[in-house]
Design a protein around this motif. Sequence first.
Motif, PDB file in Angstrom:
ATOM      1  N   MET A   1      42.796  33.981  26.488  1.00 56.15           N
ATOM      2  CA  MET A   1      41.539  33.112  27.653  1.00 56.15           C
ATOM      3  C   MET A   1      40.495  32.818  27.405  1.00 56.15           C
ATOM      4  O   MET A   1      39.410  34.151  27.331  1.00 56.15           O
ATOM      5  CB  MET A   1      42.200  32.921  29.313  1.00 56.15           C
ATOM      6  CG  MET A   1      41.418  32.144  30.315  1.00 56.15           C
ATOM      7  SD  MET A   1      41.527  33.454  31.676  1.00 56.15           S
ATOM      8  CE  MET A   1      43.856  33.245  32.012  1.00 56.15           C
ATOM      9  N   GLY A   2      40.121  31.245  26.978  1.00 58.60           N
ATOM     10  CA  GLY A   2      37.897  31.193  26.971  1.00 58.60           C
ATOM     11  C   GLY A   2      37.187  31.670  28.423  1.00 58.60           C
ATOM     12  O   GLY A   2      37.740  31.667  29.358  1.00 58.60           O
ATOM     13  N   ALA A   3      35.732  31.107  27.821  1.00 57.38           N
ATOM     14  CA  ALA A   3      34.718  31.728  28.765  1.00 57.38           C
ATOM     15  C   ALA A   3      35.401  30.498  30.272  1.00 57.38           C
ATOM     16  O   ALA A   3      35.173  29.300  30.035  1.00 57.38           O
ATOM     17  CB  ALA A   3      33.406  32.044  29.014  1.00 57.38           C
ATOM     18  N   ARG A   4      34.469  31.112  31.759  1.00 59.08           N
ATOM     19  CA  ARG A   4      34.908  29.937  32.633  1.00 59.08           C
ATOM     20  C   ARG A   4      33.203  30.065  33.301  1.00 59.08           C
ATOM     21  O   ARG A   4      32.668  31.292  33.437  1.00 59.08           O
ATOM     22  CB  ARG A   4      35.762  29.901  33.228  1.00 59.08           C
ATOM     23  CG  ARG A   4      36.444  31.316  34.254  1.00 59.08           C
ATOM     24  CD  ARG A   4      37.607  31.461  34.998  1.00 59.08           C
ATOM     25  NE  ARG A   4      37.820  32.114  36.414  1.00 59.08           N
ATOM     26  CZ  ARG A   4      37.248  32.519  37.060  1.00 59.08           C
ATOM     27  NH1 ARG A   4      36.008  31.798  37.621  1.00 59.08           N
ATOM     28  NH2 ARG A   4      36.980  34.039  37.854  1.00 59.08           N
ATOM     29  N   HIS A   5      33.698  28.972  34.019  1.00 61.65           N
ATOM     30  CA  HIS A   5      32.533  29.140  35.443  1.00 61.65           C
ATOM     31  C   HIS A   5      32.634  30.156  36.036  1.00 61.65           C
ATOM     32  O   HIS A   5      33.774  30.221  36.198  1.00 61.65           O
ATOM     33  CB  HIS A   5      31.505  27.920  35.940  1.00 61.65           C
ATOM     34  CG  HIS A   5      30.686  27.410  35.022  1.00 61.65           C
ATOM     35  ND1 HIS A   5      29.290  27.733  35.322  1.00 61.65           N
ATOM     36  CD2 HIS A   5      31.084  26.441  34.751  1.00 61.65           C
ATOM     37  CE1 HIS A   5      29.466  27.000  34.588  1.00 61.65           C
ATOM     38  NE2 HIS A   5      30.113  26.495  33.782  1.00 61.65           N
ATOM     39  N   LEU A   6      31.698  31.216  36.102  1.00 65.44           N
ATOM     40  CA  LEU A   6      31.939  31.980  37.607  1.00 65.44           C
ATOM     41  C   LEU A   6      31.936  31.551  39.037  1.00 65.44           C
ATOM     42  O   LEU A   6      30.891  30.637  39.265  1.00 65.44           O
ATOM     43  CB  LEU A   6      31.138  33.590  37.573  1.00 65.44           C
ATOM     44  CG  LEU A   6      31.751  34.674  36.390  1.00 65.44           C
ATOM     45  CD1 LEU A   6      30.231  35.707  36.343  1.00 65.44           C
ATOM     46  CD2 LEU A   6      32.593  34.635  36.493  1.00 65.44           C
ATOM     47  N   LEU A   7      32.049  31.688  39.770  1.00 70.80           N
ATOM     48  CA  LEU A   7      32.459  31.379  41.134  1.00 70.80           C
ATOM     49  C   LEU A   7      31.659  32.617  42.329  1.00 70.80           C
ATOM     50  O   LEU A   7      31.504  33.541  41.610  1.00 70.80           O
ATOM     51  CB  LEU A   7      33.264  31.409  42.061  1.00 70.80           C
ATOM     52  CG  LEU A   7      34.488  29.950  41.207  1.00 70.80           C
ATOM     53  CD1 LEU A   7      35.841  29.948  42.640  1.00 70.80           C
ATOM     54  CD2 LEU A   7      33.418  28.519  41.098  1.00 70.80           C
ATOM     55  N   ALA A   8      30.849  32.431  43.009  1.00 73.58           N
ATOM     56  CA  ALA A   8      30.348  33.235  44.071  1.00 73.58           C
ATOM     57  C   ALA A   8      32.010  34.514  44.520  1.00 73.58           C
ATOM     58  O   ALA A   8      31.174  35.410  44.902  1.00 73.58           O
ATOM     59  CB  ALA A   8      30.048  32.562  45.742  1.00 73.58           C
ATOM     60  N   ALA A   9      33.191  34.191  44.702  1.00 75.26           N
ATOM     61  CA  ALA A   9      34.122  35.171  45.049  1.00 75.26           C
ATOM     62  C   ALA A   9      34.029  36.034  43.492  1.00 75.26           C
ATOM     63  O   ALA A   9      34.646  37.209  44.124  1.00 75.26           O
ATOM     64  CB  ALA A   9      35.219  34.082  45.262  1.00 75.26           C
ATOM     65  N   ASP A  10      34.027  35.786  42.632  1.00 77.64           N
ATOM     66  CA  ASP A  10      33.914  36.696  40.991  1.00 77.64           C
ATOM     67  C   ASP A  10      32.436  37.738  41.093  1.00 77.64           C
ATOM     68  O   ASP A  10      33.309  38.792  39.921  1.00 77.64           O
ATOM     69  CB  ASP A  10      33.994  35.483  40.337  1.00 77.64           C
ATOM     70  CG  ASP A  10      34.886  34.572  39.835  1.00 77.64           C
ATOM     71  OD1 ASP A  10      36.397  34.745  40.239  1.00 77.64           O
ATOM     72  OD2 ASP A  10      34.502  33.198  39.781  1.00 77.64           O
ATOM     73  N   LEU A  11      31.853  37.342  41.751  1.00 79.87           N
ATOM     74  CA  LEU A  11      30.190  38.564  41.353  1.00 79.87           C
ATOM     75  C   LEU A  11      30.749  39.796  41.908  1.00 79.87           C
ATOM     76  O   LEU A  11      30.181  40.123  41.063  1.00 79.87           O
ATOM     77  CB  LEU A  11      29.926  37.523  42.328  1.00 79.87           C
ATOM     78  CG  LEU A  11      28.998  36.677  42.089  1.00 79.87           C
ATOM     79  CD1 LEU A  11      27.653  36.407  43.218  1.00 79.87           C
ATOM     80  CD2 LEU A  11      29.114  35.802  40.035  1.00 79.87           C
ATOM     81  N   PRO A  12      31.737  40.151  42.785  1.00 82.02           N
ATOM     82  CA  PRO A  12      31.594  41.835  42.527  1.00 82.02           C
ATOM     83  C   PRO A  12      32.316  42.200  41.560  1.00 82.02           C
ATOM     84  O   PRO A  12      32.260  43.051  40.956  1.00 82.02           O
ATOM     85  CB  PRO A  12      32.729  42.170  43.745  1.00 82.02           C
ATOM     86  CG  PRO A  12      32.521  41.189  45.242  1.00 82.02           C
ATOM     87  CD  PRO A  12      31.496  39.658  44.200  1.00 82.02           C
ATOM     88  N   ALA A  13      34.021  41.119  41.153  1.00 85.77           N
ATOM     89  CA  ALA A  13      34.202  42.065  40.521  1.00 85.77           C
ATOM     90  C   ALA A  13      33.626  41.791  38.609  1.00 85.77           C
ATOM     91  O   ALA A  13      33.244  42.857  38.392  1.00 85.77           O
ATOM     92  CB  ALA A  13      35.590  41.404  40.219  1.00 85.77           C
ATOM     93  N   ALA A  14      32.507  40.849  38.984  1.00 90.72           N
ATOM     94  CA  ALA A  14      31.839  40.760  37.373  1.00 90.72           C
ATOM     95  C   ALA A  14      30.901  41.350  37.431  1.00 90.72           C
ATOM     96  O   ALA A  14      30.094  42.178  36.157  1.00 90.72           O
ATOM     97  CB  ALA A  14      31.341  39.193  37.467  1.00 90.72           C
ATOM     98  N   ALA A  15      30.462  42.116  38.689  1.00 87.15           N
ATOM     99  CA  ALA A  15      29.100  43.045  38.492  1.00 87.15           C
ATOM    100  C   ALA A  15      29.794  44.503  38.451  1.00 87.15           C
ATOM    101  O   ALA A  15      29.114  45.545  37.315  1.00 87.15           O
ATOM    102  CB  ALA A  15      28.462  43.533  39.819  1.00 87.15           C
ATOM    103  N   ALA A  16      31.097  44.928  38.488  1.00 82.43           N
ATOM    104  CA  ALA A  16      32.071  45.727  38.152  1.00 82.43           C
ATOM    105  C   ALA A  16      32.141  45.937  36.704  1.00 82.43           C
ATOM    106  O   ALA A  16      31.647  46.766  35.870  1.00 82.43           O
ATOM    107  CB  ALA A  16      32.865  45.814  38.874  1.00 82.43           C
ATOM    108  N   ALA A  17      32.308  44.783  36.459  1.00 79.87           N
ATOM    109  CA  ALA A  17      32.520  44.825  34.621  1.00 79.87           C
ATOM    110  C   ALA A  17      31.248  45.165  34.237  1.00 79.87           C
ATOM    111  O   ALA A  17      31.515  45.460  32.708  1.00 79.87           O
ATOM    112  CB  ALA A  17      32.682  43.292  34.347  1.00 79.87           C
ATOM    113  N   LEU A  18      29.870  44.426  34.718  1.00 70.76           N
ATOM    114  CA  LEU A  18      28.788  44.725  33.762  1.00 70.76           C
ATOM    115  C   LEU A  18      28.555  46.517  33.883  1.00 70.76           C
ATOM    116  O   LEU A  18      28.091  47.055  32.633  1.00 70.76           O
ATOM    117  CB  LEU A  18      27.210  43.834  33.998  1.00 70.76           C
ATOM    118  CG  LEU A  18      28.049  42.502  33.708  1.00 70.76           C
ATOM    119  CD1 LEU A  18      27.042  41.289  34.623  1.00 70.76           C
ATOM    120  CD2 LEU A  18      27.906  41.899  32.175  1.00 70.76           C
TER     121      LEU A  18
END
Length: 203
Positions: free
Chosen positions: A1-18
Amino acid sequence: MGARHLLAADLPAAAAALARAFADDPMLTWLSGDAESPGRREDAAQAFFAPSLAAGLRRGHTYGIAGEDGFDAVSVWSPPDVPMLDDADTPAFADGFNTHFGEDSLGRLIELGAVAGELHPTEPHFYLFIVGAAVHGRGAGAQVIGPTLERCDVEGLPVYLESSNPRNIAFYERLGFSSRWEQRIGDDGPLLTGMWRDPRPVD
């Protein structure tokens, strides 16, 4: 699966990943003043990565690659002539660092920002503010920045980043970046490397 734009709802999971991706990063260890506490990743997610992602979302260039456990990789960019951070972003960083790492860490963040700001190129460019791969061996880091690099090649735009970890330099060089400058932050801080990538010819 390729990169996609993040949405506001994605930010907690994205912060945890970083936070997972930067778990042993020299810059984050120095900024936080904390290399070992059990809650360090969670604190980093809230203090640094959450406001960074929110700033990136407002600028329209925040991407992720979904994985089995949240996101495998995340990138945060700003386009030419759009500052990555402005005065409206400052309170979130100040509150986060004071709450999770203490007042001294905020001073280190200001010191880092001053050096990076002074050495930041003035030529128009896309700025890769953050890229982190929470999983290794799958090429997720390259995949999450690849589409923007390809866009920059098509549009004839250079790309700039700062690397805070010397072991990542070779990765960026394989993608066409070269070092412009090196600067140690403070007496005991990380070695920061500014890297530039000219657009590659497109057939």
